[in-house]
Scaffold this active site. Structure first.
Site, PDB file in Angstrom:
ATOM      1  N   CYS A  77       0.855  -1.183   0.000  1.00  0.00           N
ATOM      2  CA  CYS A  77       0.000   0.000   0.000  1.00  0.00           C
ATOM      3  C   CYS A  77       0.890   1.232   0.000  1.00  0.00           C
ATOM      4  O   CYS A  77       1.926   1.258   0.643  1.00  0.00           O
ATOM      5  CB  CYS A  77      -0.871  -0.039   1.255  1.00  0.00           C
ATOM      6  SG  CYS A  77      -1.708   1.503   1.638  1.00  0.00           S
ATOM      7  N   ASP A 379      -2.804  29.805   5.297  1.00  0.00           N
ATOM      8  CA  ASP A 379      -2.799  28.336   5.318  1.00  0.00           C
ATOM      9  C   ASP A 379      -2.948  27.826   3.890  1.00  0.00           C
ATOM     10  O   ASP A 379      -3.976  27.262   3.520  1.00  0.00           O
ATOM     11  CB  ASP A 379      -3.952  27.838   6.205  1.00  0.00           C
ATOM     12  CG  ASP A 379      -3.967  26.318   6.344  1.00  0.00           C
ATOM     13  OD1 ASP A 379      -2.970  25.665   5.973  1.00  0.00           O
ATOM     14  OD2 ASP A 379      -4.979  25.781   6.830  1.00  0.00           O
ATOM     15  N   CYS A 406       1.212  22.567   4.935  1.00  0.00           N
ATOM     16  CA  CYS A 406       1.361  21.117   4.868  1.00  0.00           C
ATOM     17  C   CYS A 406       2.572  20.763   4.015  1.00  0.00           C
ATOM     18  O   CYS A 406       2.802  19.595   3.727  1.00  0.00           O
ATOM     19  CB  CYS A 406       0.093  20.468   4.315  1.00  0.00           C
ATOM     20  SG  CYS A 406      -0.411  21.149   2.738  1.00  0.00           S
TER      21      CYS A 406
HETATM   22  N1  SAH Z   1      -7.579  26.929   6.576  1.00  0.00           N
HETATM   23  C1  SAH Z   1      -8.465  25.867   6.187  1.00  0.00           C
HETATM   24  C2  SAH Z   1      -8.182  25.287   4.804  1.00  0.00           C
HETATM   25  C3  SAH Z   1      -6.752  25.067   4.440  1.00  0.00           C
HETATM   26  S1  SAH Z   1      -6.497  24.146   2.947  1.00  0.00           S
HETATM   27  C4  SAH Z   1      -8.481  24.793   7.236  1.00  0.00           C
HETATM   28  O1  SAH Z   1      -7.570  24.668   8.021  1.00  0.00           O
HETATM   29  O2  SAH Z   1      -9.450  24.023   7.274  1.00  0.00           O
HETATM   30  C5  SAH Z   1      -6.149  25.399   1.787  1.00  0.00           C
HETATM   31  C6  SAH Z   1      -7.367  26.141   1.302  1.00  0.00           C
HETATM   32  O3  SAH Z   1      -6.947  27.096   0.336  1.00  0.00           O
HETATM   33  C7  SAH Z   1      -8.410  25.272   0.621  1.00  0.00           C
HETATM   34  O4  SAH Z   1      -9.654  25.505   1.242  1.00  0.00           O
HETATM   35  C8  SAH Z   1      -8.414  25.765  -0.840  1.00  0.00           C
HETATM   36  O5  SAH Z   1      -9.695  25.725  -1.423  1.00  0.00           O
HETATM   37  C9  SAH Z   1      -7.945  27.183  -0.679  1.00  0.00           C
HETATM   38  N2  SAH Z   1      -7.296  27.786  -1.843  1.00  0.00           N
HETATM   39  C10 SAH Z   1      -6.506  27.195  -2.766  1.00  0.00           C
HETATM   40  N3  SAH Z   1      -6.048  28.101  -3.642  1.00  0.00           N
HETATM   41  C11 SAH Z   1      -6.561  29.299  -3.281  1.00  0.00           C
HETATM   42  C12 SAH Z   1      -6.436  30.632  -3.792  1.00  0.00           C
HETATM   43  N4  SAH Z   1      -5.700  30.890  -4.854  1.00  0.00           N
HETATM   44  N5  SAH Z   1      -7.089  31.606  -3.152  1.00  0.00           N
HETATM   45  C13 SAH Z   1      -7.833  31.365  -2.037  1.00  0.00           C
HETATM   46  N6  SAH Z   1      -7.981  30.128  -1.510  1.00  0.00           N
HETATM   47  C14 SAH Z   1      -7.359  29.113  -2.127  1.00  0.00           C
END
Ligand code: SAH
Length: 451
Positions: A77, A379, A406
């Site tokens: 896996c 984030d 991440c």
């Molecule tokens: N802070 C949130 C989500 C983090 S994941 C939590 O902890 O639950 C990253 C997020 O960025 C996702 O929801 C994704 O949809 C958003 N995202 C990705 N590219 C983006 C962009 N260019 N502008 C705004 N949001 C974006």
């Protein structure tokens, strides 16, 4: 160096993907499933210009950190990377990975706080998506073999709660008896593509979603009633219609077969409504610790204007909303923004507003309008922030920027860019949200240079 040659070597480091690294004749050779300190004979399997790949031919002297893998399918896996070393060792690798990223990619030397490891390397995930296939005339569920879409039947993934395996094992023979067929990727025929489960960590509420090419609603009416009696924690049963030839699991259309369309959980004390489509951290306990570190770095006093970029369903910002004057969230996915607004309302948080759009574009506009946040939380997804977002965020001159990421490599790259715009990377803390796998999160505190 040539394919199939065998060399004696010692593993001296790990790649970000979790393969061991040894040096042979000045070449870096990557050997999966090894541990730092292993002495081994390596069989070379692929040679490229500057590096090569090998496999273990013979383990001469195993490293101290090794242990017996606690999962029977660990080698087949692709899900876990580190079940052959102790969790303590895994945490050391991950802490080192984060440190290396900031020092080497970022050229930075912040204070590294000790990694926050998880309580368990088993059963911590709150979500599972099992591909379904037909093998020897039977419906099976499992995981895709490494680098392939061949389903290996297995319902007891170590990362999933036992309950998930119980539900799947109860369900499969009933579905088979009801004449439900498995989707075939190659032929684009058959019905059931995936079984999707998600459970609220605090609430215990369980969601079951049938991901199908064509509706199986009629065939499973009886099963849907029966399963709720057998597993009363299932409060939401839905069907996600995905008629397309695609790797994307869920379709856009969702219908409720029984119970509610969503489950409720709490995250950092706030109630959240989750549909199968909502982004939600898969390890709730560790996500709460991650956000708590972010909150402590934000050092809020109650008077701040907080900007939460890439806010998803608002989880991070809302966990801080009671400690600030006002909160502004930005997120590109409309459904997530809608969720964020509902989550704010449902928790009686009245000082929050959310914008839907690209983080960089909206941050730029806010900056032009003279918005001056005291703290910005970022984030971003794995690829990190773009230059527009970095320039707009720094241009608003917040006292502190807290980045949650991440991907330590892109986080380090972005912190370096912030460094050129007057922000010093002061503290970094790795938090392990994905024990057993090669992934690791980190939280970064950047402060505006006093100069
Ligand atoms: N802070 C949130 C989500 C983090 S994941 C939590 O902890 O639950 C990253 C997020 O960025 C996702 O929801 C994704 O949809 C958003 N995202 C990705 N590219 C983006 C962009 N260019 N502008 C705004 N949001 C974006």
């Amino acid at each position: 160096m040539q394919k199939n040659e065998i060399y004696e070597a010692e593993i001296t480091g790990m790649t970000n993907e979790g393969a061991g690294v040894c040096r042979i004749d000045g070449m870096a050779v990557f050997v999966p499933m090894t541990a730092v300190g292993d002495r081994l004979r390596v069989r070379i399997v692929k040679v490229l210009k500057n590096y090569a790949f090998g496999i273990i031919e013979e383990l001469i002297q195993p490293a101290d950190g090794r242990c017996e893998p606690d999962c029977p399918v660990f080698r087949q896996c692709g899900g876990c990377t580190y079940r052959h070393v102790t969790y303590e060792t895994e945490c050391q690798y991950k802490a080192q990975q984060v440190r290396d990223a900031f020092e080497r990619i970022g050229g930075l030397s912040p204070e590294f706080e000790p990694i926050l490891g998880g309580d368990a390397r088993c059963g911590y995930r709150n979500k599972a998506q099992y591909p379904v296939a037909e093998q020897n005339g039977h419906l099976v569920c499992g995981f895709f073999a490494k680098h392939s879409h061949r389903v290996i039947p297995f319902t007891r993934c170590a990362l999933q709660p036992e309950l998930f395996g119980d539900v799947i094992e109860w369900l499969l023979p009933k579905l088979e008896a009801a004449g439900v067929t498995a989707y075939s990727e190659e032929q684009h025929t058959g019905e059931l593509r995936h079984l999707y489960l998600r459970q609220g960590f605090h609430s215990g509420e369980l969601m079951l979603c049938f991901v199908v090419r064509v509706s199986i609603q009629k065939k499973i009416e009886g099963i849907v009633q029966e399963i709720r009696k057998k597993f009363p924690m299932i409060v939401s049963i839905t069907e996600s219609l995905n008629p397309n030839r695609t790797n994307v699991i869920l379709g856009k259309k969702l219908s409720v077969l029984a119970g509610k369309a969503t489950i409720t959980d709490t995250m950092c004390g706030n109630a959240v409504e989750l549909s199968p489509l909502s982004f939600y951290q898969v390890n709730t306990a560790q996500a709460e610790r991650l956000y708590a570190v972010g909150k402590s770095y934000a050092a809020l006093t109650g008077s701040e204007l907080l900007l939460d970029l890439y806010c998803g369903a608002g989880t991070i910002g809302l966990s801080m909303a009671r400690e600030v004057r006002s909160l502004t969230g930005v997120e590109v996915i409309p459904e997530a923004v809608e969720n964020a607004r509902q989550n704010a309302a449902a928790n009686g948080i009245g000082n929050a507003e959310f914008f839907c759009g690209d983080a960089g574009q909206i941050a730029k506009r806010l900056r032009e309008q003279g918005t001056a946040p005291d703290v910005i939380v970022l984030d971003p997804p794995r690829k990190g922030c773009d230059q527009t977002t970095i320039e707009a965020a720094a241009g608003m001159q917040p006292q502190r920027i807290v980045m949650i990421s991440c991907n330590p490599a892109t986080a380090a790259r972005d912190c370096k860019a912030f460094g050129e715009l007057g922000y010093a990377t002061e503290r970094v803390r790795a938090v392990d949200l994905f024990p057993g796998t090669a992934h690791v999160e980190c939280v970064v505190l950047m402060s505006r240079d006093k100069a």
